[in-house]
Design a protein around this motif. Structure first.
Motif, PDB file in Angstrom:
ATOM      1  N   HIS A 188       0.833  -1.210   0.000  1.00 37.17           N
ATOM      2  CA  HIS A 188       0.000   0.000   0.000  1.00 37.17           C
ATOM      3  C   HIS A 188       0.862   1.253   0.000  1.00 37.17           C
ATOM      4  N   LYS A 189       2.027   1.145   0.645  1.00 38.60           N
ATOM      5  CA  LYS A 189       2.876   2.340   0.774  1.00 38.60           C
ATOM      6  C   LYS A 189       3.380   2.819  -0.596  1.00 38.60           C
ATOM      7  N   TYR A 190       3.356   1.937  -1.616  1.00 36.56           N
ATOM      8  CA  TYR A 190       3.761   2.341  -2.970  1.00 36.56           C
ATOM      9  C   TYR A 190       2.546   2.682  -3.840  1.00 36.56           C
ATOM     10  N   GLY A 191       1.349   2.599  -3.253  1.00 33.81           N
ATOM     11  CA  GLY A 191       0.136   2.817  -4.054  1.00 33.81           C
ATOM     12  C   GLY A 191      -0.155   1.644  -4.969  1.00 33.81           C
ATOM     13  N   ILE A 192       0.344   0.450  -4.594  1.00 36.88           N
ATOM     14  CA  ILE A 192       0.207  -0.719  -5.459  1.00 36.88           C
ATOM     15  C   ILE A 192      -0.897  -1.652  -4.969  1.00 36.88           C
ATOM     16  N   CYS A 193      -1.259  -1.564  -3.705  1.00 33.44           N
ATOM     17  CA  CYS A 193      -2.244  -2.506  -3.171  1.00 33.44           C
ATOM     18  C   CYS A 193      -3.141  -1.795  -2.164  1.00 33.44           C
ATOM     19  N   ASN A 194      -4.438  -2.089  -2.206  1.00 28.46           N
ATOM     20  CA  ASN A 194      -5.377  -1.494  -1.241  1.00 28.46           C
ATOM     21  C   ASN A 194      -6.054  -2.566  -0.388  1.00 28.46           C
ATOM     22  N   TRP A 195      -5.408  -3.739  -0.297  1.00 26.69           N
ATOM     23  CA  TRP A 195      -6.013  -4.821   0.489  1.00 26.69           C
ATOM     24  C   TRP A 195      -5.583  -4.704   1.959  1.00 26.69           C
ATOM     25  N   LEU A 196      -6.480  -5.163   2.822  1.00 21.59           N
ATOM     26  CA  LEU A 196      -6.212  -5.121   4.264  1.00 21.59           C
ATOM     27  C   LEU A 196      -5.861  -6.516   4.771  1.00 21.59           C
ATOM     28  N   ILE A 197      -5.092  -6.539   5.839  1.00 26.54           N
ATOM     29  CA  ILE A 197      -4.799  -7.813   6.508  1.00 26.54           C
ATOM     30  C   ILE A 197      -4.947  -7.620   8.017  1.00 26.54           C
ATOM     31  N   GLU A 198      -5.141  -8.715   8.722  1.00 28.10           N
ATOM     32  CA  GLU A 198      -5.214  -8.661  10.190  1.00 28.10           C
ATOM     33  C   GLU A 198      -3.843  -8.240  10.722  1.00 28.10           C
ATOM     34  N   ASP A 199      -3.857  -7.332  11.635  1.00 22.90           N
ATOM     35  CA  ASP A 199      -2.609  -6.857  12.230  1.00 22.90           C
ATOM     36  C   ASP A 199      -2.210  -7.807  13.362  1.00 22.90           C
ATOM     37  N   ASP A 200      -1.860  -9.051  12.989  1.00 25.21           N
ATOM     38  CA  ASP A 200      -1.548 -10.067  14.001  1.00 25.21           C
ATOM     39  C   ASP A 200      -0.048 -10.315  14.127  1.00 25.21           C
ATOM     40  N   GLY A 201       0.737  -9.507  13.407  1.00 23.57           N
ATOM     41  CA  GLY A 201       2.188  -9.650  13.491  1.00 23.57           C
ATOM     42  C   GLY A 201       2.750 -10.773  12.628  1.00 23.57           C
ATOM     43  N   ASN A 202       1.874 -11.565  11.993  1.00 26.88           N
ATOM     44  CA  ASN A 202       2.358 -12.708  11.205  1.00 26.88           C
ATOM     45  C   ASN A 202       2.549 -12.396   9.725  1.00 26.88           C
ATOM     46  N   HIS A 203       1.845 -11.402   9.229  1.00 30.64           N
ATOM     47  CA  HIS A 203       1.885 -11.130   7.796  1.00 30.64           C
ATOM     48  C   HIS A 203       2.251  -9.679   7.534  1.00 30.64           C
ATOM     49  N   ILE A 204       2.907  -9.474   6.384  1.00 28.05           N
ATOM     50  CA  ILE A 204       3.049  -8.094   5.934  1.00 28.05           C
ATOM     51  C   ILE A 204       2.339  -7.890   4.590  1.00 28.05           C
ATOM     52  N   PHE A 205       2.134  -9.001   3.857  1.00 26.41           N
ATOM     53  CA  PHE A 205       1.482  -8.892   2.551  1.00 26.41           C
ATOM     54  C   PHE A 205       0.101  -9.541   2.565  1.00 26.41           C
ATOM     55  N   CYS A 206      -0.755  -9.050   1.658  1.00 27.26           N
ATOM     56  CA  CYS A 206      -2.090  -9.621   1.503  1.00 27.26           C
ATOM     57  C   CYS A 206      -2.010 -10.907   0.685  1.00 27.26           C
ATOM     58  N   LYS A 207      -3.144 -11.539   0.529  1.00 29.86           N
ATOM     59  CA  LYS A 207      -3.284 -12.798  -0.205  1.00 29.86           C
ATOM     60  C   LYS A 207      -2.788 -12.669  -1.657  1.00 29.86           C
ATOM     61  N   ALA A 208      -2.943 -11.487  -2.241  1.00 33.37           N
ATOM     62  CA  ALA A 208      -2.517 -11.298  -3.638  1.00 33.37           C
ATOM     63  C   ALA A 208      -1.015 -11.011  -3.705  1.00 33.37           C
ATOM     64  N   CYS A 209      -0.533 -10.114  -2.837  1.00 31.60           N
ATOM     65  CA  CYS A 209       0.874  -9.691  -2.915  1.00 31.60           C
ATOM     66  C   CYS A 209       1.831 -10.755  -2.390  1.00 31.60           C
TER      67      CYS A 209
END
Ligand SMILES: [Zn+2]
Ligand SMILES: [Zn+2]
Ligand SMILES: [Zn+2]
Length: 344
Positions: free
Chosen positions: A56-77
């Protein structure tokens, strides 16, 4: 694709939006609930634990993820393995365009409940390599063993149109490429070690014929004259695997356009559908329709209506295809595979 609503003001939100144009709230797409959510970090009124995907920080993705500390990317990225560096400005911009198509692809694969794991975590999974042609010789967009290579030059619309004309294709889009290449990946999922392979060969032919030889033959001699009686595209004649990938991509085109028609609430007057002996009244949700004939007939009504709209604007047909009976059978076969998979 669905038509989404802003959770704050109920304005229409497009799939690529990361802000509501009406109320200004920052929002993102949550693949689990298949809707848009305002993350708590942007508006504390909303009590949730979502954060944006790191792209998202590059304007490339607008997907959300749970802020559980386990992931930084969404299902697509998280499916990406190689992407251009931010410092490579030109290729970085091309990658951005390609991600729009890839996110739409992933949206639909999730809807069809297909397995979608990153190869980085599971070797049976999928990896996307976005590469520029300079990296090595003779690179092509394609699939091999779960790795989907996408040439960044595909994002260049002038280049794409040139190739479209060279290859005499009525339709060539980024989304079409992604759908096609994923078709190759899922061929393995449905047919490796499966009894279905006999049914596949009955419709698509024997895939054990030499692939490279078949493709070379196609590029030397082109498609047979009467290709349109049995295939969705000229390229589909080259080898049963390519026929599968072309037909698979076409199935995804039909399903996505109908989902959009359903979301908008499109219905048909009897005048529009009478001529083709089709008696569809409205676009139903194709993902909840078991009978493929209904899906197909609705698609004909919808695409002929939209072709007429395009012609009113002097644009080429949005749906430049005629589907002969054998292709209808192939599409039905794909639909039944999904149903068996979904309900097994
Ligand atoms: Zn809003
Ligand atoms: Zn993402
Ligand atoms: Zn292919």
């Amino acid at each position: 694709m669905k038509i989404f609503k802003c959770p704050n003001c109920a304005s229409t939100i497009f799939f690529e939006n990361s802000r509501c144009v009406n109320c200004g709230n920052v929002l993102g797409y949550d693949a689990v609930s298949d809707g848009f959510i305002i993350p708590n970090s942007y508006n504390s009124y909303y009590n949730n634990n979502f954060k944006f995907c790191d792209n998202h920080k590059y304007g490339i993705c607008n997907w959300l993820i749970e802020d559980d500390g386990n992931h930084i990317f969404c299902k697509a990225c998280e499916l990406n393995r190689k992407v251009p560096a931010e410092s490579d400005t030109e290729n970085f911009q091309k990658w951005k365009k390609l991600e729009v198509a890839k996110h739409r692809l992933v949206y639909q694969l999730l809807k069809l409940n297909l397995p979608l794991e990153s190869k980085i975590k599971n070797n049976q999974g999928i990896a996307f390599d976005f590469l520029s042609e300079n990296n090595s010789d003779n690179m092509v967009t394609g699939h091999a063993g779960g790795v989907i290579t996408i040439l960044l030059s595909e994002a260049d619309s002038v280049h794409r149109e040139q190739i479209r004309m060279q290859m005499d294709e009525p339709y060539r889009t980024l989304l079409g490429h992604f759908r096609h290449e994923m078709g190759h990946y899922y061929w393995g999922f449905f047919f490796d070690y499966s009894d279905n392979i006999f049914n596949f060969r009955n419709l698509f032919g024997d895939e054990r014929q030499d692939y490279n030889q078949a493709i070379n033959h196609y590029y030397c001699y082109g498609a047979p004259l009467n290709w349109n009686l049995n295939f969705i595209s000229k390229y589909a004649t080259s080898h049963p695997w390519e026929d599968w990938a072309e037909t698979w991509a076409h199935y995804l085109h039909i399903m996505d356009t109908l989902e959009t028609g359903n979301a908008i609430g499109i219905s048909f007057s009897s005048n529009q559908t009478q001529n083709q002996e089709i008696h569809i009244t409205r676009c139903s949700n194709p993902y909840q329709t078991r009978d493929f004939k209904t899906i197909f007939e609705t698609s004909i009504a919808l695409t002929s209506a939209v072709n007429s709209l395009n012609r009113s604007m002097g644009l080429p047909d949005i749906y430049p295809f005629v589907v002969p009976e054998p292709v209808f059978q192939k599409l039905s076969f794909i639909h039944n595979l999904f149903n068996q998979h979904l309900y097994s």
